[in-house]
Design a protein around this motif. Structure first.
Motif, PDB file in Angstrom:
ATOM      1  N   GLY A  30     -16.216  28.886   8.014  1.00  0.00           N
ATOM      2  CA  GLY A  30     -15.381  29.838   7.302  1.00  0.00           C
ATOM      3  C   GLY A  30     -16.192  30.616   6.273  1.00  0.00           C
ATOM      4  N   GLY A  31     -15.474  31.378   5.451  1.00  0.00           N
ATOM      5  CA  GLY A  31     -16.140  32.249   4.490  1.00  0.00           C
ATOM      6  C   GLY A  31     -17.023  31.507   3.510  1.00  0.00           C
ATOM      7  N   PRO A  95     -10.866  23.066   6.939  1.00  0.00           N
ATOM      8  CA  PRO A  95      -9.643  22.800   6.184  1.00  0.00           C
ATOM      9  C   PRO A  95      -9.454  21.301   5.944  1.00  0.00           C
ATOM     10  CG  PRO A  95      -9.228  24.511   7.782  1.00  0.00           C
ATOM     11  CD  PRO A  95     -10.623  24.015   8.048  1.00  0.00           C
ATOM     12  N   LEU A 178      -4.595  34.708  -5.218  1.00  0.00           N
ATOM     13  CA  LEU A 178      -5.099  34.343  -3.893  1.00  0.00           C
ATOM     14  C   LEU A 178      -4.800  35.396  -2.845  1.00  0.00           C
ATOM     15  CD1 LEU A 178      -6.343  32.013  -2.100  1.00  0.00           C
ATOM     16  CD2 LEU A 178      -3.971  31.386  -1.611  1.00  0.00           C
ATOM     17  N   GLN A 181      -7.096  38.063  -1.854  1.00  0.00           N
ATOM     18  CA  GLN A 181      -8.344  37.658  -1.228  1.00  0.00           C
ATOM     19  C   GLN A 181      -8.163  37.196   0.205  1.00  0.00           C
ATOM     20  OE1 GLN A 181     -10.490  34.872  -3.666  1.00  0.00           O
ATOM     21  NE2 GLN A 181     -10.137  36.005  -5.543  1.00  0.00           N
ATOM     22  N   GLY A 182      -7.097  37.645   0.867  1.00  0.00           N
ATOM     23  CA  GLY A 182      -6.957  37.242   2.258  1.00  0.00           C
ATOM     24  C   GLY A 182      -5.553  37.249   2.830  1.00  0.00           C
ATOM     25  N   ASP A 185      -1.708  34.428   5.363  1.00  0.00           N
ATOM     26  CA  ASP A 185      -1.891  33.566   6.530  1.00  0.00           C
ATOM     27  C   ASP A 185      -3.074  32.611   6.398  1.00  0.00           C
ATOM     28  OD1 ASP A 185       0.257  34.752   7.878  1.00  0.00           O
ATOM     29  OD2 ASP A 185      -1.022  36.376   8.615  1.00  0.00           O
ATOM     30  N   GLN A 186      -3.624  32.441   5.207  1.00  0.00           N
ATOM     31  CA  GLN A 186      -4.796  31.579   5.055  1.00  0.00           C
ATOM     32  C   GLN A 186      -4.408  30.104   4.983  1.00  0.00           C
ATOM     33  OE1 GLN A 186      -6.822  32.585   1.285  1.00  0.00           O
ATOM     34  NE2 GLN A 186      -5.351  34.228   1.100  1.00  0.00           N
ATOM     35  N   TRP A 187      -5.316  29.264   5.441  1.00  0.00           N
ATOM     36  CA  TRP A 187      -5.014  27.831   5.542  1.00  0.00           C
ATOM     37  C   TRP A 187      -4.767  27.192   4.182  1.00  0.00           C
ATOM     38  CZ3 TRP A 187      -7.807  24.086   3.116  1.00  0.00           C
ATOM     39  CH2 TRP A 187      -9.111  24.383   2.712  1.00  0.00           C
ATOM     40  N   ARG A 188      -5.277  27.763   3.097  1.00  0.00           N
ATOM     41  CA  ARG A 188      -5.117  27.160   1.767  1.00  0.00           C
ATOM     42  C   ARG A 188      -3.659  27.089   1.323  1.00  0.00           C
ATOM     43  NH1 ARG A 188     -10.022  29.432   1.908  1.00  0.00           N
ATOM     44  NH2 ARG A 188     -11.751  28.270   0.973  1.00  0.00           N
ATOM     45  N   ASP A 190      -1.215  26.629   3.752  1.00  0.00           N
ATOM     46  CA  ASP A 190      -0.562  25.958   4.875  1.00  0.00           C
ATOM     47  C   ASP A 190      -0.510  24.473   4.517  1.00  0.00           C
ATOM     48  OD1 ASP A 190      -0.123  24.463   7.246  1.00  0.00           O
ATOM     49  OD2 ASP A 190      -0.930  26.068   8.482  1.00  0.00           O
ATOM     50  N   ASP A 201      -6.423  23.010  -3.896  1.00  0.00           N
ATOM     51  CA  ASP A 201      -7.582  23.896  -3.755  1.00  0.00           C
ATOM     52  C   ASP A 201      -8.333  24.084  -5.066  1.00  0.00           C
ATOM     53  OD1 ASP A 201      -9.175  25.608  -2.012  1.00  0.00           O
ATOM     54  OD2 ASP A 201      -8.448  27.249  -3.251  1.00  0.00           O
TER      55      ASP A 201
END
Length: 353
Positions: A30-31, A95, A178, A181-182, A185-188, A190, A201
């Motif tokens: 990932g990033g 993740p 947040l 910055q994306g 739909d980001q996993w953080r 979820d 996080d």
């Protein structure tokens, strides 16, 4: 007490490393892995990347070419042990809820493990992760880069030396927007993948840094968390918690995924106070203010990138049999504490640990 101000922050753990480099397989591209971790390994003294692992073969090939890694692997190939002779250790940066299977593979292959924080999405899974490494006899370090940052280690030494007397209160805050910055739909955010939201996080940063500088574990927690925006449905958008430590020391911590940027940490003692402004971000330029009866001192703590420090610290520990901190059980304590934060928020009660 006279304050010893370093003209340059040095590694207080450094020693001769004869068997470098420690060769890494980086699992998860990932990033953070591409933009921060892999360049940090490239800049390190004692590490190199020899394998990269991704769910996308195309991404693995592209990143392997960029960082001159010998192997570009899929997750299935990694699990099957393809290329295992090419690396000595595994850095897991997927993740949270995917850490366990990748660490299980590393343990089966007898590879030492540097695993991103938090160790897993739940305490039960984190406990299994720690156990599998202990059973296999491989080293496990939780990737809390703050504990290897030279300036933060200096702050801990100041506290250990009694510069501010006996610690009484700790305050830590970490926040940013947040969704800028994306997107949503980001996993953080979820819950199945992250185990929570802002707490899991970024809230773990003030939580763990408090434990580190106090050299103590919390005994109880009180907390509140909530979400106001639809994007954060099912996870905490904002969280505030107070940790109780032995000897009546408290740590008040906040974290938010939808607030103005804040990154600050302070320790108040019986004889003084230490404040670190801009502490938790990878690229933060830390300013440390120490106030005691003897006056006020401000230190601009320029120091090397702490992610590079983290990898070199891990490599030094593995290659020289140096004691390794923070180990897996240290990371497990944070996941258990995070679950207590959520329990306290849900029940409105003080939760003992």
């Amino acid at each position: 007490m006279e304050l010893d101000i370093p003209t340059r922050f040095e590694r207080d753990w450094d020693r001769t490393v004869e068997d470098a480099p420690l060769r890494f397989a980086v699992v998860g591209l990932g990033g953070f892995a591409r933009n921060t971790a892999l360049p940090a390994i490239a800049d390190s003294d004692y590490c190199e990347t020899t394998a990269v692992v991704s769910g996308s073969p195309e991404k693995a090939d592209r990143v392997a070419d960029e960082f001159d890694a010998a192997y570009a692997l899929t997750y299935d190939e990694y699990a099957d042990g393809v290329g295992a002779d090419a690396y000595d250790a595994v850095y897991v940066v997927t993740p949270n809820a995917l850490h366990l299977p990748h660490v299980e593979t590393a343990a089966e292959l007898e590879k030492d493990v540097l695993c991103e924080k938090p160790l897993e999405a739940t305490a039960d899974r984190a406990e299994r992760l720690v156990a599998v490494c202990e059973d296999a006899g491989v080293s496990l370090m939780t990737a809390y880069r703050m504990q290897t940052a030279r300036s933060v280690r200096w702050v801990r030494r100041l506290i250990d030396d009694g510069v501010v007397g006996d610690p009484v209160q700790v305050h830590g805050e970490f926040s940013f927007r947040l969704l800028e910055q994306g997107g949503p739909d980001q996993w953080r955010i979820d819950s199945d993948l992250a185990g929570g939201g802002a707490l899991m996080d970024i809230g773990v940063y003030p939580m763990n840094t408090a434990r580190y500088v106090l050299d103590a574990d919390p005994v109880a927690v009180r907390a509140t968390s909530h979400a106001t925006q639809p994007a954060f449905d099912g996870v905490d958008e904002h969280v505030a918690f107070q940790l109780e430590f032995p000897d009546a020391v408290t740590a008040s911590c906040t974290a938010s995924f939808n607030a103005a940027s804040a990154s600050r940490f302070a320790v108040t003692g019986t004889e003084g106070r230490i404040v670190v402004d801009s502490i938790f971000g990878v690229d933060d330029e830390r300013r440390i203010t120490v106030e005691t009866d003897g006056g006020r001192t401000v230190v601009d703590a320029a120091a090397p990138n702490e992610v590079t420090e983290e990898f070199d610290y891990f490599a030094t520990a593995v290659l020289t049999e140096m004691d390794l901190e923070p180990d897996g059980r240290h990371g497990l304590t944070d996941v258990r504490t995070a679950e207590a934060v959520y329990e306290s928020s849900e029940t409105g009660t003080r939760v003992e640990l």
